[in-house]
Design a protein around this motif. Structure first.
Motif, PDB file in Angstrom:
ATOM      1  N   SER A 297      -4.739   5.271  -2.121  1.00 47.69           N
ATOM      2  CA  SER A 297      -5.340   3.979  -1.746  1.00 47.69           C
ATOM      3  C   SER A 297      -6.842   4.014  -1.916  1.00 47.69           C
ATOM      4  CB  SER A 297      -4.995   3.629  -0.296  1.00 47.69           C
ATOM      5  OG  SER A 297      -3.596   3.501  -0.172  1.00 47.69           O
TER       6      SER A 297
ATOM      7  N   GLU B 131      -3.183  -2.195   0.587  1.00 47.99           N
ATOM      8  CA  GLU B 131      -2.358  -1.941   1.759  1.00 47.99           C
ATOM      9  C   GLU B 131      -2.480  -3.098   2.729  1.00 47.99           C
ATOM     10  OE1 GLU B 131      -1.614   2.760   2.281  1.00 47.99           O
ATOM     11  OE2 GLU B 131      -3.650   2.048   2.532  1.00 47.99           O
TER      12      GLU B 131
ATOM     13  N   ASP C  58      -0.534  -1.726  -4.293  1.00 43.56           N
ATOM     14  CA  ASP C  58      -0.525  -0.491  -3.508  1.00 43.56           C
ATOM     15  C   ASP C  58       0.622  -0.487  -2.507  1.00 43.56           C
ATOM     16  OD1 ASP C  58      -0.999   1.799  -2.127  1.00 43.56           O
ATOM     17  OD2 ASP C  58      -3.020   1.304  -1.474  1.00 43.56           O
TER      18      ASP C  58
END
Ligand SMILES: Nc1ncnc2c1ncn2[C@@H]1O[C@H](COP(=O)(O)OP(=O)(O)OP(=O)(O)O)[C@@H](O)[C@H]1O
Ligand SMILES: [Mg+2]
Length: 447
Positions: free
Chosen positions: A74, A102, A179
């Motif tokens: 990430s 995220e 993600d």
């Protein structure tokens, strides 16, 4: 992928020696102390989330990143998205980036979904009329109904992802970043998103995709990077990198089970210590609640060599490796054999064979071998669809099912097959009648 032949060699994303550190404070007050000392004294340690990362991504490429939790995936995506800056090294990104990072990022929780759509699109350079044009499509794709007018803080995590994904794909990005977010959506939405990602891939959009699902990565990735403690452990062809990564994970933390039913013919050498299979040659369709996943399937001869052809009358071993993402109380691993018309021809599973697999803990990997005697079947193509379910034969939840993962040609038998299958058959001549006839003939000759 080569959708724009003249442009494929242009790299859109280029990292040269990128490292990223986060300051770690032992106590919250240390942060304050540092401020009071105007940064003239350090009260923190550096934690290096990324170390010396160099790679290039070309236009139109789908680039996947795999790695354990905390390996830096990430962080890397946030640098590409421009949310974080590298501590050292250079990161160059050219093109309009749309990032699905995220959970929760990008939306203001106090604003309604609709306002957030306008806000997000505006940040990407869309004016009001332009957003008006795409708003309807976003609303339709997200399918969150009247919630679109409610503050985002009232949304479930699945609803946030639905809206975020709908925005991300409708703002005509040149680079799409996803993600792990899809893991939150339900299976139908997930499939729809993946189809959309495929579509965008075919249109030549450059995609960066992080997922813990080996199947998704394999289905999408042109190239894959494996991040390990912030460093590149491998980078290259997706199948190879994913296989290396999964093998390392298995070595690291897996309970590992071998199921060796006796071969139907009882004798001959058996397959030696089974290895985890990590290849899924094909995925036509996949469904399940994803609490466990199929890592791979292989059809082999009894010596463990992959079979190019099914040979009638010979033993073959169908090996299926599965991994639990969550605890599975009553795991049942099996497969369906389909013929060239897609008709379910024959299938079985561990429970059906009277073999009860022990419960799985999250992270456990089981490799199951099914030893089969191939009957004499008409020579056409047969496909294997592996599955793992949780439950009994009558009441179960499907965790992962893959349609037509491996297809093999059935070899010719020595003799013709009438119909679909030659049933194993023994022929007897009635001995008593034959004996009587012979006796009658003998008596006639004597008379
Ligand atoms: N803001 C932060 N401050 C301090 N450390 C951080 C911060 N953000 C991330 N880290 C640390 O950096 C490392 C990499 O985190 P990152 O979120 O990039 O991992 P990841 O590969 O995305 O993991 P996951 O699979 O769990 O999503 C982790 O050890 C994490 O604890
Ligand atoms: Mg992450």
């Amino acid at each position: 992928m080569c959708q724009h032949p003249g442009r494929t060699s242009v790299s859109l994303i280029s990292f040269q020696g990128v490292s990223k550190s986060y300051p770690i404070y032992q106590r919250p007050s240390d942060r304050l102390k540092e401020l009071l000392f105007l940064n003239r004294r350090r009260f923190h340690e550096d934690f290096w989330a990324l170390r010396d990362i160099s790679f290039e991504i070309n236009r139109g490429e789908t680039f996947c990143i795999v790695g354990e939790n905390g390996s830096g995936k990430s962080t890397l995506l946030q640098i590409v998205a421009g949310i974080l800056a590298p501590t050292t090294g250079t990161a160059q990104v050219s093109g309009r980036v749309s990032a699905l990072l995220e959970l929760g990022s990008g939306f203001n929780p106090e604003f309604s979904g609709k306002d957030n759509v306008y806000l997000n699109a505006a940040i990407l350079g869309f004016n009001r009329t332009a957003v008006d044009r795409i708003y309807r499509q976003i609303e339709e794709f997200a399918e969150i109904g009247d919630f679109i007018h409610q503050p985002v803080k009232t949304y479930s995590s699945g609803m946030v992802v639905r809206l975020a994904f709908a925005v991300a794909i409708h703002v005509e990005p040149e680079i799409l970043i996803v993600d792990e977010a899809l893991a939150v959506g339900d299976i139908y939405f997930r499939q729809r998103c993946l189809r959309k990602v495929h579509e965008m891939r075919n249109r030549g959009v450059t995609i960066l995709f992080v997922s813990h699902s080996a199947g998704d990565v394999k289905a999408l990735g042109d190239r894959t990077m494996w991040l390990d403690h912030g460093r590149i452990r491998a980078l290259g062809e997706t199948d190879k990198v994913v296989a290396q990564y999964l093998a390392a994970m298995v070595e690291k933390d897996s309970a590992y089970l071998e199921l060796k039913a006796p071969a139907p013919d009882g004798g001959g050498p058996q397959v030696e210590a089974p290895e985890v299979v990590t290849t899924i040659p094909n995925i036509d369709h996949r469904y399940g609640d994803e609490r466990a996943e199929i890592l791979g399937i292989a059809v082999m001869d009894r010596y463990g060599q992959r079979l190019p052809l099914l040979r009638p009358g010979e033993v073959c071993v169908v090996r299926i490796s599965v991994r639990a993402r969550e605890p599975i109380g009553m795991p049942n691993v099996g497969f369906m054999l389909r013929n060239h018309l897609g008709v379910d021809f024959a299938g079985t599973n561990t429970r059906r064979e009277g073999f009860e697999l022990p419960p799985m803990r999250a992270g456990d990997v089981y490799t199951v071998d099914f030893h089969l005697m191939i009957p004499e079947l008409y020579p056409s193509e047969f496909s294997f669809s592996p599955a793992i379910a949780d439950g009994t034969l009558v009441s179960y939840h499907m965790c992962d099912w893959i349609d037509n993962a491996v297809t093999l040609q059935m070899g010719h038998s020595d003799n013709p097959i009438y119909g679909y299958i030659h049933l194993p058959c023994k022929v007897e001549l009635n001995g008593r009648l034959a004996a009587t006839a012979t006796q009658e003939q003998a008596e006639a000759r004597l008379a």
